[in-house]
Design a protein around this motif. Structure first.
Motif, PDB file in Angstrom:
ATOM      1  N   GLY A  85       0.781  -1.231   0.000  1.00  0.00           N
ATOM      2  CA  GLY A  85       0.000   0.000   0.000  1.00  0.00           C
ATOM      3  C   GLY A  85       0.807   1.274   0.000  1.00  0.00           C
ATOM      4  O   GLY A  85       0.325   2.308   0.469  1.00  0.00           O
ATOM      5  N   VAL A  86       2.034   1.232  -0.520  1.00  0.00           N
ATOM      6  CA  VAL A  86       2.853   2.437  -0.640  1.00  0.00           C
ATOM      7  C   VAL A  86       3.046   2.730  -2.125  1.00  0.00           C
ATOM      8  O   VAL A  86       3.648   1.929  -2.843  1.00  0.00           O
ATOM      9  CB  VAL A  86       4.228   2.273   0.054  1.00  0.00           C
ATOM     10  CG1 VAL A  86       5.063   3.543  -0.107  1.00  0.00           C
ATOM     11  CG2 VAL A  86       4.046   1.927   1.526  1.00  0.00           C
ATOM     12  N   GLU A  87       2.525   3.871  -2.577  1.00  0.00           N
ATOM     13  CA  GLU A  87       2.593   4.237  -3.987  1.00  0.00           C
ATOM     14  C   GLU A  87       3.422   5.508  -4.167  1.00  0.00           C
ATOM     15  O   GLU A  87       3.336   6.430  -3.364  1.00  0.00           O
ATOM     16  CB  GLU A  87       1.187   4.474  -4.556  1.00  0.00           C
ATOM     17  CG  GLU A  87       0.332   3.216  -4.631  1.00  0.00           C
ATOM     18  CD  GLU A  87       0.776   2.264  -5.730  1.00  0.00           C
ATOM     19  OE1 GLU A  87       1.510   2.709  -6.645  1.00  0.00           O
ATOM     20  OE2 GLU A  87       0.369   1.093  -5.698  1.00  0.00           O
ATOM     21  N   MET A  88       4.200   5.552  -5.233  1.00  0.00           N
ATOM     22  CA  MET A  88       5.082   6.676  -5.520  1.00  0.00           C
ATOM     23  C   MET A  88       4.596   7.438  -6.748  1.00  0.00           C
ATOM     24  O   MET A  88       4.274   6.831  -7.775  1.00  0.00           O
ATOM     25  CB  MET A  88       6.503   6.159  -5.772  1.00  0.00           C
ATOM     26  CG  MET A  88       7.505   7.220  -6.131  1.00  0.00           C
ATOM     27  SD  MET A  88       8.032   8.181  -4.713  1.00  0.00           S
ATOM     28  CE  MET A  88       9.097   9.382  -5.531  1.00  0.00           C
ATOM     29  N   SER A 164      -3.918  10.794  -9.024  1.00  0.00           N
ATOM     30  CA  SER A 164      -5.154   9.999  -8.963  1.00  0.00           C
ATOM     31  C   SER A 164      -4.871   8.525  -9.206  1.00  0.00           C
ATOM     32  O   SER A 164      -5.487   7.648  -8.587  1.00  0.00           O
ATOM     33  CB  SER A 164      -6.168  10.514  -9.988  1.00  0.00           C
ATOM     34  OG  SER A 164      -6.520  11.854  -9.722  1.00  0.00           O
ATOM     35  N   ARG A 165      -3.936   8.232 -10.115  1.00  0.00           N
ATOM     36  CA  ARG A 165      -3.595   6.825 -10.388  1.00  0.00           C
ATOM     37  C   ARG A 165      -3.103   6.137  -9.125  1.00  0.00           C
ATOM     38  O   ARG A 165      -3.487   5.008  -8.823  1.00  0.00           O
ATOM     39  CB  ARG A 165      -2.534   6.750 -11.484  1.00  0.00           C
ATOM     40  CG  ARG A 165      -2.103   5.334 -11.823  1.00  0.00           C
ATOM     41  CD  ARG A 165      -1.078   5.294 -12.932  1.00  0.00           C
ATOM     42  NE  ARG A 165       0.111   6.068 -12.592  1.00  0.00           N
ATOM     43  CZ  ARG A 165       1.112   6.312 -13.438  1.00  0.00           C
ATOM     44  NH1 ARG A 165       1.033   5.874 -14.684  1.00  0.00           N
ATOM     45  NH2 ARG A 165       2.152   6.992 -13.060  1.00  0.00           N
ATOM     46  N   ALA A 166      -2.248   6.827  -8.356  1.00  0.00           N
ATOM     47  CA  ALA A 166      -1.756   6.250  -7.105  1.00  0.00           C
ATOM     48  C   ALA A 166      -2.897   6.043  -6.119  1.00  0.00           C
ATOM     49  O   ALA A 166      -2.983   4.994  -5.460  1.00  0.00           O
ATOM     50  CB  ALA A 166      -0.685   7.161  -6.500  1.00  0.00           C
ATOM     51  N   ALA A 167      -3.796   7.022  -6.033  1.00  0.00           N
ATOM     52  CA  ALA A 167      -4.914   6.911  -5.101  1.00  0.00           C
ATOM     53  C   ALA A 167      -5.865   5.790  -5.491  1.00  0.00           C
ATOM     54  O   ALA A 167      -6.339   5.031  -4.629  1.00  0.00           O
ATOM     55  CB  ALA A 167      -5.664   8.242  -5.038  1.00  0.00           C
ATOM     56  N   VAL A 168      -6.146   5.673  -6.798  1.00  0.00           N
ATOM     57  CA  VAL A 168      -7.057   4.624  -7.279  1.00  0.00           C
ATOM     58  C   VAL A 168      -6.535   3.244  -6.917  1.00  0.00           C
ATOM     59  O   VAL A 168      -7.290   2.346  -6.515  1.00  0.00           O
ATOM     60  CB  VAL A 168      -7.266   4.762  -8.806  1.00  0.00           C
ATOM     61  CG1 VAL A 168      -7.873   3.504  -9.392  1.00  0.00           C
ATOM     62  CG2 VAL A 168      -8.148   5.971  -9.107  1.00  0.00           C
ATOM     63  N   ARG A 169      -5.228   3.049  -7.033  1.00  0.00           N
ATOM     64  CA  ARG A 169      -4.640   1.754  -6.705  1.00  0.00           C
ATOM     65  C   ARG A 169      -4.785   1.419  -5.226  1.00  0.00           C
ATOM     66  O   ARG A 169      -4.754   0.253  -4.836  1.00  0.00           O
ATOM     67  CB  ARG A 169      -3.167   1.741  -7.107  1.00  0.00           C
ATOM     68  CG  ARG A 169      -2.947   1.761  -8.615  1.00  0.00           C
ATOM     69  CD  ARG A 169      -1.482   1.887  -8.967  1.00  0.00           C
ATOM     70  NE  ARG A 169      -1.271   1.878 -10.407  1.00  0.00           N
ATOM     71  CZ  ARG A 169      -0.100   2.065 -10.994  1.00  0.00           C
ATOM     72  NH1 ARG A 169       0.975   2.274 -10.243  1.00  0.00           N
ATOM     73  NH2 ARG A 169       0.005   2.043 -12.306  1.00  0.00           N
ATOM     74  N   VAL A 177      -0.264   4.745   1.639  1.00  0.00           N
ATOM     75  CA  VAL A 177       0.688   5.854   1.679  1.00  0.00           C
ATOM     76  C   VAL A 177       0.986   6.305   0.254  1.00  0.00           C
ATOM     77  O   VAL A 177       1.271   5.485  -0.618  1.00  0.00           O
ATOM     78  CB  VAL A 177       2.005   5.430   2.366  1.00  0.00           C
ATOM     79  CG1 VAL A 177       2.974   6.607   2.440  1.00  0.00           C
ATOM     80  CG2 VAL A 177       1.733   4.863   3.760  1.00  0.00           C
ATOM     81  N   ILE A 178       0.929   7.613   0.022  1.00  0.00           N
ATOM     82  CA  ILE A 178       1.273   8.178  -1.283  1.00  0.00           C
ATOM     83  C   ILE A 178       2.490   9.080  -1.111  1.00  0.00           C
ATOM     84  O   ILE A 178       2.465  10.020  -0.309  1.00  0.00           O
ATOM     85  CB  ILE A 178       0.101   8.955  -1.889  1.00  0.00           C
ATOM     86  CG1 ILE A 178      -1.104   8.028  -2.094  1.00  0.00           C
ATOM     87  CG2 ILE A 178       0.513   9.574  -3.223  1.00  0.00           C
ATOM     88  CD1 ILE A 178      -2.320   8.717  -2.674  1.00  0.00           C
ATOM     89  N   LEU A 179       3.536   8.770  -1.851  1.00  0.00           N
ATOM     90  CA  LEU A 179       4.772   9.553  -1.826  1.00  0.00           C
ATOM     91  C   LEU A 179       4.797  10.439  -3.065  1.00  0.00           C
ATOM     92  O   LEU A 179       4.614   9.944  -4.171  1.00  0.00           O
ATOM     93  CB  LEU A 179       5.988   8.629  -1.824  1.00  0.00           C
ATOM     94  CG  LEU A 179       5.977   7.471  -0.817  1.00  0.00           C
ATOM     95  CD1 LEU A 179       7.188   6.557  -1.043  1.00  0.00           C
ATOM     96  CD2 LEU A 179       5.972   7.998   0.614  1.00  0.00           C
ATOM     97  N   MET A 180       5.048  11.736  -2.878  1.00  0.00           N
ATOM     98  CA  MET A 180       5.035  12.669  -4.005  1.00  0.00           C
ATOM     99  C   MET A 180       6.361  13.416  -4.076  1.00  0.00           C
ATOM    100  O   MET A 180       6.800  14.015  -3.093  1.00  0.00           O
ATOM    101  CB  MET A 180       3.894  13.670  -3.858  1.00  0.00           C
ATOM    102  CG  MET A 180       2.528  13.054  -3.802  1.00  0.00           C
ATOM    103  SD  MET A 180       1.246  14.332  -3.802  1.00  0.00           S
ATOM    104  CE  MET A 180      -0.161  13.358  -3.248  1.00  0.00           C
ATOM    105  N   ASP A 181       6.962  13.406  -5.265  1.00  0.00           N
ATOM    106  CA  ASP A 181       8.225  14.093  -5.492  1.00  0.00           C
ATOM    107  C   ASP A 181       7.977  15.341  -6.337  1.00  0.00           C
ATOM    108  O   ASP A 181       7.705  15.247  -7.523  1.00  0.00           O
ATOM    109  CB  ASP A 181       9.205  13.155  -6.206  1.00  0.00           C
ATOM    110  CG  ASP A 181      10.598  13.752  -6.338  1.00  0.00           C
ATOM    111  OD1 ASP A 181      10.862  14.801  -5.720  1.00  0.00           O
ATOM    112  OD2 ASP A 181      11.421  13.159  -7.056  1.00  0.00           O
ATOM    113  N   GLU A 182       8.036  16.515  -5.695  1.00  0.00           N
ATOM    114  CA  GLU A 182       7.860  17.809  -6.363  1.00  0.00           C
ATOM    115  C   GLU A 182       6.604  17.831  -7.258  1.00  0.00           C
ATOM    116  O   GLU A 182       6.688  18.032  -8.473  1.00  0.00           O
ATOM    117  CB  GLU A 182       9.097  18.134  -7.211  1.00  0.00           C
ATOM    118  CG  GLU A 182      10.386  18.260  -6.427  1.00  0.00           C
ATOM    119  CD  GLU A 182      10.454  19.533  -5.584  1.00  0.00           C
ATOM    120  OE1 GLU A 182       9.516  20.346  -5.653  1.00  0.00           O
ATOM    121  OE2 GLU A 182      11.438  19.695  -4.845  1.00  0.00           O
ATOM    122  N   PRO A 183       5.411  17.645  -6.664  1.00  0.00           N
ATOM    123  CA  PRO A 183       4.200  17.537  -7.486  1.00  0.00           C
ATOM    124  C   PRO A 183       3.791  18.818  -8.195  1.00  0.00           C
ATOM    125  O   PRO A 183       2.979  18.768  -9.121  1.00  0.00           O
ATOM    126  CB  PRO A 183       3.129  17.117  -6.478  1.00  0.00           C
ATOM    127  CG  PRO A 183       3.613  17.660  -5.177  1.00  0.00           C
ATOM    128  CD  PRO A 183       5.107  17.516  -5.231  1.00  0.00           C
TER     129      PRO A 183
END
Length: 263
Positions: A85-88, A164-169, A177-183
């Protein structure tokens, strides 16, 4: 927000990362709770990108522990992280420009047409578009029709699609957990507001969010907590109410003493 007695959604303990004689990270402790937005800040070379890669499983730490929902994880890789459940969300977004929004969101999990067409891999595009609309509605995302190709989207719409793709998964798991690099890198003001609103909605839905950014206004607008790295060490870990622009800059530059800033 998570229950007060619940373990962090993601917790790192004593993380060190060495590249030969170079110590990119030195004994860093970090955690993020469900429903919490934590901004990870630091100057170039501070170690924040390395720490994010450790969180995503892309880099194995030289020392330290990784726990997901309180459970110790060994042999942590990107595929293991995704399974747990950790998406980048990468800075380059990793979208397929020639495909539409639906296909990008469902890539690798496309619904197939009924038998016998499923034997030949025929995709049920109607079902896929309908599912995408439902998923995006849950996130409050209405930037473009699911059938629109990514190459026709604005920079802000592309960023929203990647997030959204990370959230949908993670919807099927009920959180993660969603990790975001300079969104918001290279986005204009209105597009940044679009991404900012989505980040807040995802946190309200219970996702734990780690945000690496140089955008201090974004950090101050969305964060519940702020963590600052300086030369591979954590020098600040404070609630948003304890931070302002000047304090953050002093922690990033090393002008403030570390032990005074860590909560």
């Amino acid at each position: 927000m998570a229950h007060p007695d619940s373990p962090p959604a993601l917790a790192l303990g004593g993380i060190a990362k060495h590249y030969g004689y170079v110590k990119a990270l030195d004994g860093v402790d970090f955690h993020v709770n469900a429903g919490e937005i934590v901004s990870l800040l630091g100057d170039n070379g501070a170690g924040k990108s390395t720490l994010l890669k450790v969180m995503s499983g892309a880099h194995a730490p030289s020392e330290g522990t990784i726990r997901i929902d309180g459970k110790l994880v060994t042999k942590y890789t990107p595929s293991v992280a995704s399974d747990l459940g950790v998406e980048m969300v990468y800075q380059d977004l990793a979208l397929v420009d020639t495909l539409d929004i639906s296909t990008n969101l469902q890539l690798g999990r496309e619904p197939l047409r009924p038998f016998p067409l499923s034997l030949f891999g025929f995709v049920d595009f109607g079902k896929m578009h309908k599912a995408t609309r439902t998923q995006l509605d849950k996130l409050g995302v209405r930037t473009a029709p699911p059938e629109r190709a990514v190459e026709m989207l604005s920079g802000g719409q592309r960023q929203v699609t990647a997030i959204s793709r990370a959230a949908v998964r993670l919807f099927e798991r009920g959180g993660g957990v969603i990790l975001m690099d300079e969104p918001t890198a290279a986005l204009g003001y209105e597009q940044t507001l679009m991404v900012e609103a989505l980040i807040k909605r995802m946190a309200a839905a219970g996702f734990a969010i780690v945000l690496v950014t140089h955008n201090l206004p974004l950090c101050l607008n969305v964060s519940d907590r702020i963590v600052v790295l300086n030369r591979g060490r954590k020098v600040a870990d404070v609630m948003r109410a304890q931070a302002d622009h000047n304090k953050i800059v002093s922690w990033i530059t090393g002008a403030d003493r570390a032990e005074e800033a860590v909560a």
